[in-house]
Write a protein that holds these residues in place. Sequence first.
Motif, PDB file in Angstrom:
ATOM      1  N   ILE A  10     -46.192 -57.180  -5.431  1.00  0.00           N
ATOM      2  CA  ILE A  10     -46.592 -58.344  -4.643  1.00  0.00           C
ATOM      3  C   ILE A  10     -45.658 -58.459  -3.437  1.00  0.00           C
ATOM      4  N   ILE A  11     -46.235 -58.605  -2.260  1.00  0.00           N
ATOM      5  CA  ILE A  11     -45.451 -58.780  -1.040  1.00  0.00           C
ATOM      6  C   ILE A  11     -45.292 -60.264  -0.722  1.00  0.00           C
ATOM      7  N   ARG A  12     -46.421 -60.977  -0.760  1.00  0.00           N
ATOM      8  CA  ARG A  12     -46.367 -62.406  -0.447  1.00  0.00           C
ATOM      9  C   ARG A  12     -47.680 -63.059  -0.842  1.00  0.00           C
ATOM     10  N   TYR A  71     -55.310 -67.718  -6.347  1.00  0.00           N
ATOM     11  CA  TYR A  71     -54.219 -67.270  -5.491  1.00  0.00           C
ATOM     12  C   TYR A  71     -54.552 -65.869  -4.983  1.00  0.00           C
ATOM     13  N   LEU A  72     -54.319 -65.651  -3.699  1.00  0.00           N
ATOM     14  CA  LEU A  72     -54.578 -64.348  -3.076  1.00  0.00           C
ATOM     15  C   LEU A  72     -53.245 -63.805  -2.570  1.00  0.00           C
ATOM     16  N   TYR A  73     -52.849 -62.661  -3.130  1.00  0.00           N
ATOM     17  CA  TYR A  73     -51.567 -62.049  -2.801  1.00  0.00           C
ATOM     18  C   TYR A  73     -51.745 -60.763  -2.003  1.00  0.00           C
ATOM     19  N   GLU A  74     -50.921 -60.584  -0.994  1.00  0.00           N
ATOM     20  CA  GLU A  74     -50.821 -59.307  -0.315  1.00  0.00           C
ATOM     21  C   GLU A  74     -49.988 -58.416  -1.232  1.00  0.00           C
ATOM     22  N   ALA A  75     -50.422 -57.173  -1.418  1.00  0.00           N
ATOM     23  CA  ALA A  75     -49.719 -56.274  -2.328  1.00  0.00           C
ATOM     24  C   ALA A  75     -49.765 -54.854  -1.785  1.00  0.00           C
TER      25      ALA A  75
END
Length: 137
Positions: A59-61, A74-78
């Motif tokens: 997970i980046i953010r 929740y939507l995570y940049e990965a």
Amino acid sequence: MRKSARVLIVQDGKVALIKREKNNQIYFVLPGGGVEGEEGFEQAALREAYEELGVRVEIIRLVTLVRSEERIEYLYEAKVISGMFGTGKAHEFSDPLRGKYFPMWLDIKEVTNYDLRPSIVKGILTKKFINEKYSLK
């Protein structure tokens, strides 16, 4: 209330998506799904990426939170850190009543041509990765 988490993975100008064929409709979703038991949203996103895509991600953010009366997502940049894309074995993939699932990479410049759900994802991709020419490494 349904709780879920999804991952947004962009690599080499392509975005990881699940092509869905269900009820005579074809549409695309980000990999992800429901939070199970006592796990948190990030843990659910990590698990779902592995189950659906066959890859481990970092997970980046947090990109955004989608909330309605029925759900919170929740939507995570990965980013992919290991595994082989397309080897996921999520239980829903083998349930014909849930339709068909196809993990794939789609050129980020093409996302506006497809039915991407929820629609907020198309806006995020268009703004961050196309209009701003922002790319993840």
